[in-house]
Design an enzyme around this catalytic site. Structure first.
Site, PDB file in Angstrom:
ATOM      1  N   CYS A 135      10.662   4.997 -28.815  1.00 31.58           N
ATOM      2  CA  CYS A 135       9.535   3.785 -28.373  1.00 31.58           C
ATOM      3  C   CYS A 135       8.378   4.286 -28.789  1.00 31.58           C
ATOM      4  O   CYS A 135       7.702   4.930 -27.768  1.00 31.58           O
ATOM      5  CB  CYS A 135      10.062   3.478 -26.987  1.00 31.58           C
ATOM      6  N   CYS A 138       5.589   3.167 -26.062  1.00 28.66           N
ATOM      7  CA  CYS A 138       5.932   3.583 -24.621  1.00 28.66           C
ATOM      8  C   CYS A 138       5.381   4.995 -24.901  1.00 28.66           C
ATOM      9  O   CYS A 138       4.552   5.597 -23.943  1.00 28.66           O
ATOM     10  CB  CYS A 138       7.341   3.944 -24.333  1.00 28.66           C
ATOM     11  N   ASP A 139       5.513   5.683 -26.011  1.00 29.88           N
ATOM     12  CA  ASP A 139       5.235   7.224 -26.136  1.00 29.88           C
ATOM     13  C   ASP A 139       4.066   7.465 -26.997  1.00 29.88           C
ATOM     14  O   ASP A 139       3.519   8.462 -27.184  1.00 29.88           O
ATOM     15  CB  ASP A 139       6.360   8.279 -26.531  1.00 29.88           C
TER      16      ASP A 139
END
Ligand code: NAP
Length: 313
Positions: A135, A138-139
């Site tokens: 992701c 997200c990261d």
């Protein structure tokens, strides 16, 4: 104590929420179980330009919040938790929330979506969460001013690489063929981005990293050119895998017909499964398009079918 509902919706992506909108307006008083990731895959998508109704584009979380609020406003009851077991052998159907609470449902709409797939490299799981991710949105932030690599050649890989190019000094994209699968507009944008380097005809072999006590860190991705068989290491701080998805259908195995990959089989254009009164919508039954708007539309179809089914039975 068990509770009885006319319509149980399992899953909270575009399909589940849209099924909620339609079944609420048909007075089915649906109960929607939101699962682990309310909002589904769109909540990990940064920029969305192809969902109608947002002329300037928008972000996945904003769009999903809007659809969720619309479903709430028309009366869909939302509950957090996971449906962990189902029994579709007779009607009404029996489902269990978090292994505990029994929900008896006259109709069920399965809209559990799909999850990102992992490649399965030897050291992948060891470095998962320490520089290996599926992701980017997200990261990605952990890799500001660093070097990363994206693996894959579909829309997700192209979008991830473009997103990361805004944060990272350099982004490699490793693809096993010499042609991307993703949308032409994204390909153009990507090929015109200076700090993205495409590594064609190449497959990932393993994650290279270091471990000191509990601290683990990725330092590279070992790759192999499929034409020359030559191996080399790309020096990177982060590895983002974007090689497609797997439908979330395990708990329905043996009860709903599925294809080899686990996609639930529905009668085209109806959302009907092999069990009368159980419908499926969204990515869990769609190996072809896997678009948020298609999922939303199939949620509407399943919602209409569920209300027709209850009128007839
Ligand atoms: P996808 O389209 O299935 O692409 C997966 C990519 O990973 C392919 O390029 C594939 O290579 C490669 N791949 C698969 N297994 C691999 C392996 N073991 N090792 C190395 N590479 C591997 O998946 P996706 O990009 O996640 O997209 C899924 C669906 O969501 C698609 O329908 C896509 O259009 C949609 N989507 C749409 C948007 C958007 O419209 N904004 C954004 C994201 C996703 P090959 O090409 O050689 O098969």
């Amino acid at each position: 104590m068990s509770e009885h509902v006319k319509c149980l919706i399992i899953g909270a992506g575009p399909a589940g929420y849209t099924a909620g909108i339609y079944t609420s307006r048909a007075d089915l008083k649906p109960l929607l179980i939101e699962g682990m990731q309310p909002g589904g895959q769109l909540t990990i998508t940064n920029e969305v330009e192809n969902f109608p109704g947002y002329p300037e584009g928008s972000s996945g979380p904003v769009i999903m919040d809007d659809i969720r609020n619309q479903a709430l406003r028309v009366g869909t009851e939302m509950r957090s938790g996971m449906i962990t077991k189902v029994d579709f052998s007779s009607r009404p159907f029996h489902c269990w929330l978090d292994d505990e609470q029994e929900i008896i449902a006259d109709t069920v709409i399965v809209a559990t979506g799909a999850n990102a797939r992992w490649i399965g490299m030897p050291s992948e799981q060891k470095f998962r969460g320490f520089g290996v991710s599926t992701c980017a949105t997200c990261d990605g932030n952990f890799f500001r001013n660093k070097t990363t690599v994206v693996i894959g050649g579909g829309d997700t890989a192209l979008e991830d690489a473009l997103y990361l190019s805004q944060l990272c000094t350099k982004v490699y994209i490793v693809h096993r063929r010499d042609q991307f699968r993703g949308t032409a507009a994204l390909q153009r944008q990507l090929l015109n981005t200076e700090n993205i380097e495409v590594v064609w005809n190449t497959v990932p072999v393993d994650i290279i990293g270091e471990q000191k006590g509990f601290i683990k860190k990725v330092t590279g991705l070992q790759v192999r050119n499929v034409q020359t068989n030559e191996e080399r290491t790309l020096e990177v701080d982060g590895v983002f895998e974007a090689i497609g998805v797997t439908p979330v259908s395990d708990i329905f195995k043996g009860q709903l017909d599925m294809n080899e990959q686990g996609y639930i089989i529905t009668q085209p254009g109806t959302g009907r499964t092999n069990v009368e009164g159980v419908f499926a919508a969204g990515d869990v039954q769609d190996p072809n398009y896997r678009q948020a708007i298609v999922a939303a539309a199939s949620g509407a179809v399943a919602g209409i079918e569920a209300s027709r089914f209850l009128m007839e039975h």
